[in-house]
Enzyme design. Structure first.
Site: not given
Length: 182
Positions: A142, A158
């Site tokens: 992301h 992440c």
């Protein structure tokens, strides 16, 4: 005299490194490594069917190859801190989200019960402008809006790319793109 020679060698080493484009460590800053040899997709994937994304956690980089092999990109990345790294291996993109809503994972809420239930798209959203959702629960590639995080370690597992880079990767990758974390 020996002290002077060591100092002179240090200055010459710094000048040579600067001429070669290599930053030397000074105090708390880490030295920047010389550019790495090109990464070959064949070393990590059996084919380029549906394209391929390699997240190299040691090099703190995300690499993309298009299905036909004509497009290859490398993006600097923020990677999970060692304590938060729960996955390496092969997965794939299962969903693409422009303007993602951020929701803390159960582990994040356990560590900090004061976290909001969610944050809508926009400034302050930890997912940035785009997210590529992987098969693994709570794991995404992301955006991040703070470029100071790139090349470093961040919490929660992440992979983060600068918002401009995730927007480019978002446009190149598609649902089903194979992803490998090493």
């Amino acid at each position: 005299m020996q002290k002077l020679n060591l100092r002179r060698r240090g200055i010459l080493s710094a000048l040579a490194a600067a001429a070669a484009g290599i930053a030397l460590a000074d105090g708390a800053r880490e030295a920047q490594a010389a550019p790495q040899a090109p990464v070959r997709w064949r070393d990590h994937f059996p084919s380029l069917a549906r394209g391929a994304i390699l997240a190299d956690l040691r090099q703190r980089a995300v690499l993309f190859w298009s299905e036909d092999g004509t497009v290859h990109r490398r993006f600097p990345a923020a990677v999970p801190a060692a304590r938060d790294l729960s996955r390496v291996g092969v997965t794939r993109i299962i969903r693409k989200v422009e303007g993602p809503t951020w929701r803390p994972t159960p582990a994040m809420r356990e560590r900090d019960p004061g976290l909001p239930v969610s944050l809508p798209p926009g400034p302050g959203n930890p997912f940035g402008t785009h997210a590529l959702c992987l098969e693994w629960d709570h794991f995404r590639i992301h955006g991040i809006s703070d470029p100071a995080l790139l090349g470093g370690e961040v919490a929660h597992g992440c992979i983060g790319l600068h918002n401009a880079d995730i927007a480019e990767l978002f446009s190149l990758a598609r649902v089903g793109t194979q992803v490998r974390l090493i």
